[in-house]
Design an enzyme around this catalytic site. Structure first.
Site, PDB file in Angstrom:
ATOM      1  N   LYS A   1      -6.522  -1.273  11.852  1.00 39.79           N
ATOM      2  CA  LYS A   1      -7.537  -1.454  12.939  1.00 39.79           C
ATOM      3  C   LYS A   1      -8.643  -2.471  12.531  1.00 39.79           C
ATOM      4  O   LYS A   1      -9.053  -3.393  13.429  1.00 39.79           O
ATOM      5  CB  LYS A   1      -8.155  -0.088  13.620  1.00 39.79           C
ATOM      6  CG  LYS A   1      -8.765   0.651  12.401  1.00 39.79           C
ATOM      7  CD  LYS A   1      -9.139   2.019  13.159  1.00 39.79           C
ATOM      8  CE  LYS A   1      -9.633   2.847  11.971  1.00 39.79           C
ATOM      9  NZ  LYS A   1      -8.758   3.411  11.183  1.00 39.79           N
TER      10      LYS A   1
ATOM     11  N   LYS B   1     -11.073   0.200  17.802  1.00 32.00           N
ATOM     12  CA  LYS B   1     -10.120   0.735  18.633  1.00 32.00           C
ATOM     13  C   LYS B   1     -10.067   0.283  20.171  1.00 32.00           C
ATOM     14  O   LYS B   1      -9.212   0.042  20.726  1.00 32.00           O
ATOM     15  CB  LYS B   1      -9.844   2.391  18.564  1.00 32.00           C
ATOM     16  CG  LYS B   1      -9.449   2.721  17.023  1.00 32.00           C
ATOM     17  CD  LYS B   1      -9.335   4.569  17.093  1.00 32.00           C
ATOM     18  CE  LYS B   1      -9.016   4.580  15.547  1.00 32.00           C
ATOM     19  NZ  LYS B   1      -9.211   6.170  15.337  1.00 32.00           N
TER      20      LYS B   1
ATOM     21  N   GLY C   1       0.783  -1.302  -0.049  1.00 35.70           N
ATOM     22  CA  GLY C   1      -0.198  -0.056  -0.135  1.00 35.70           C
ATOM     23  C   GLY C   1       0.773   1.084  -0.102  1.00 35.70           C
ATOM     24  O   GLY C   1       1.702   1.594   0.877  1.00 35.70           O
TER      25      GLY C   1
END
Length: 598
Positions: free
Chosen positions: A374, A472, A288
């Site tokens: 995440k 998170k 990425g």
């Protein structure tokens, strides 16, 4: 796992009143601070300031408060003297001291700007603000006192304090200097007065058995040596006055390089050579190359001796890229990337459907992984940790919750200490949108502006639904309590049709609304996890949070134990967190001893 039964029916969209304590911010205030002295020899160019930021961030992840003492950038003081000579000016005494101290002040401002870009909260102070006093010759003075209480106040406010070295105030209240290499003396004096740890960051990365600049066989680095031996073999590496003061005060310290895992301990001794070790650069693959990936790639270029890039996974290898790499660096498939044999994979794809199989395959091959994903971790964390166990690999993910804010490190550090509750603001998109609403803009205008400045995606539903913050919380729960919390167990209050109107009503009354995440161990042993909108009281410590700013506060019972804050999103904050994980893995590879400077 039990989720909260709190009723947050979104048709009425109630704003909960924040229970935030108005207590002033504290960053692990019970721990002794660490003094990092950045010598002009290591701050040789603008990019070196980013490496200094990494050193500061490393200490923050360990829960330490940081005092960064900065020398002038390499050659700056000499350049100032040359300018005087060319102009024919004959400054002397305190006037000359004030002029020359400008190099350190400018370097301190530069480090402050680099910390700001990385999203690390800090304060840059002057010697007058901490009342650092010295006596003696105006160009070779000796420090005698400092306002320790004031330094503690500044550290309590932000956790990181940047100070210019080399300079103090004389009896007249004007600037005096601490002699050639006087930033070493500043750092030693402050560390001794504060009872702090001390690291002198030098370009040599260590103290050697003799001056490495002298012709002859290559000298060996020392793992430890006495103060007096350091004075004998160190040449001008450490200021003699600083060494004498360290010995007089019984202060042991480390001499190391930027990014170096260990270095040389100077103190009581005994003196001993470092274990001979050759550490090859870590082979890095990046998956990425978007906003964050491009930032990480640029930062890697500052560590050419520590990291070697073997490949970059992109959707279309033929497209031009902002960072110039050879065409063969780019690959279009995950298996091809892993076949290049990286030691570490940096996964920054974002799409968990693509990322999870790639990360799992890398871990099973024994390739360490650093990720900011995440979503993949919250959904498939158990699967990925099992793959890491099978491959004896490490899975690091500091950037996945809080960006450069060391939320997960704090949670891991506080596990088992009696902490039962976390209160946090973890979503910069909501901060940005609510800030615009509070300024009177419509929701559509607020969203457009947040998207323009890069704080909102084209589709902000993940953020406004509370799912981003829920992911998170899942990661925090694992680090703090060692338990698996499913995203679906987090009670979420989504942004509803009338939320904007209610937010603006609160703003007209002088208040603010923010999305606040709560995680708590209940008396029955279950976990309660909630993400909701809260109306903040005027004295709430969460009130100033805007844009990418995040904060996490950890409580044991009703007592605030620790707090971490800073930028939780953005290219450079996230890249700094990723670099922190990479440097951690590199330090783990190094045997006891000293590696070459990065």
């Amino acid at each position: 796992m039990t989720s909260s039964s709190l009723n947050l029916a979104h048709d009425s969209n109630p704003f909960q009143s924040s229970g935030s304590s108005p207590t002033s911010p504290r960053l692990n205030a019970a721990a002794a601070p660490v003094v990092l002295k950045f010598g002009g020899s290591v701050l040789t160019r603008g990019a070196a300031l980013d490496l200094a930021v990494d050193e500061v961030h490393r200490e923050r992840t360990l829960g330490r408060r940081v005092i960064a003492v900065v020398s002038g950038l390499a050659g700056h003081t000499d350049a100032l003297l040359a300018d005087l000579a060319r102009a024919g000016d004959e400054l002397e005494g305190e006037t000359l001291a004030d002029y020359l101290a400008g190099a350190e002040r400018e370097a301190a401002a530069g480090l402050g700007q680099a910390l700001e870009r990385a999203g690390i909260e800090h304060l840059t102070a002057t010697v007058a603000e901490i009342d650092l006093r010295a006596v003696g010759d105006s160009l070779d003075a000796t420090p005698v006192r400092v306002n320790v209480g004031r330094i503690e106040e500044l550290l309590a406010e932000r956790g990181v304090l940047v100070l210019p070295g080399f300079e103090a105030l004389g009896d007249s209240g004007r600037s005096v200097l601490l002699g050639r290499g006087g930033s070493d003396l500043t750092a030693v004096f402050l560390a001794a007065e504060l009872g702090a740890e001390l690291r002198l960051l030098k370009d040599t990365g260590a103290v050697y058995e003799r001056d490495p600049r002298v012709l002859g066989p290559a000298p060996k680095p020392l793992a430890a040596l006495t103060w007096r031996t350091a004075a004998q073999v160190g040449g001008d590496l450490i200021q003699p006055k600083a060494l004498a003061l360290a010995e007089a005060r019984g202060l042991e310290f480390i001499v190391a390089g930027l990014g170096a895992p260990r270095g040389t301990r100077v103190g009581e001794g005994p003196s001993r050579l470092a274990a001979e070790a050759s550490v090859a650069p870590c082979r890095i693959a990046i998956a990425g190359l978007g906003t964050v990936g491009g930032g990480v790639l640029r930062r890697l270029l500052g560590y050419r001796e520590a990291f070697h890039l073997v490949g970059v996974l992109v959707r279309d290898p033929e497209l031009p890229r902002p960072v110039t790499l050879a065409r063969e660096a780019y690959v279009g498939s995950g298996p091809e990337l892993l076949d290049r044999g990286p030691d570490i994979l940096i996964e920054l794809i974002g799409d968990d459907g693509v990322a999870t199989p790639l990360v799992e395959a890398a871990l099973e091959r024994g390739i360490h992984v650093v990720t900011a994903n995440k979503q993949a971790l919250a959904k498939d964390g158990a699967r990925l940790r099992a793959a890491a166990a099978r491959g004896a690999a490490r899975l690091l993910h500091s950037a996945a919750a809080g960006g450069v804010v060391p939320v997960l490190e704090a949670a891991e550090r506080l596990a088992g200490t009696g902490v039962t509750r976390v209160e946090a603001v973890l979503n910069g998109t909501c901060n940005a949108i609510f800030g615009e609403l509070e300024d009177g803009r419509s929701f559509e205008e607020a969203l457009t502006e947040a998207q323009r400045v890069g704080l909102a995606e084209a589709d902000p539903s993940l953020d406004l639904s509370g799912l981003d913050a829920a992911y998170k919380l899942v990661l925090i729960a694992h680090e703090l309590f060692g338990e698996r919390l499913e995203p679906g167990e987090v009670v979420r209050q989504p942004f509803a049709a009338d939320t904007a109107r209610r937010t603006q009503k609160v703003a007209r009354a002088g208040g603010k609304v923010r999305q606040v995440a709560h995680l708590e161990r209940l008396k029955d042993g279950s976990l309660e996890a909630v993400v909701r909108f809260e109306q903040l009281e005027r004295d709430s410590v969460l009130l100033p949070l805007n844009g990418p700013q995040n904060v996490a506060r950890f409580y044991a019972g009703g007592d605030l134990v620790d707090e971490v804050r800073g930028a939780g999103a953005g290219r450079w904050p996230t890249a700094t967190a990723v670099l922190g994980d990479l440097l951690k893995l590199r330090r783990e590879r190094c045997p006891e001893g000293v590696e070459p400077p990065a």
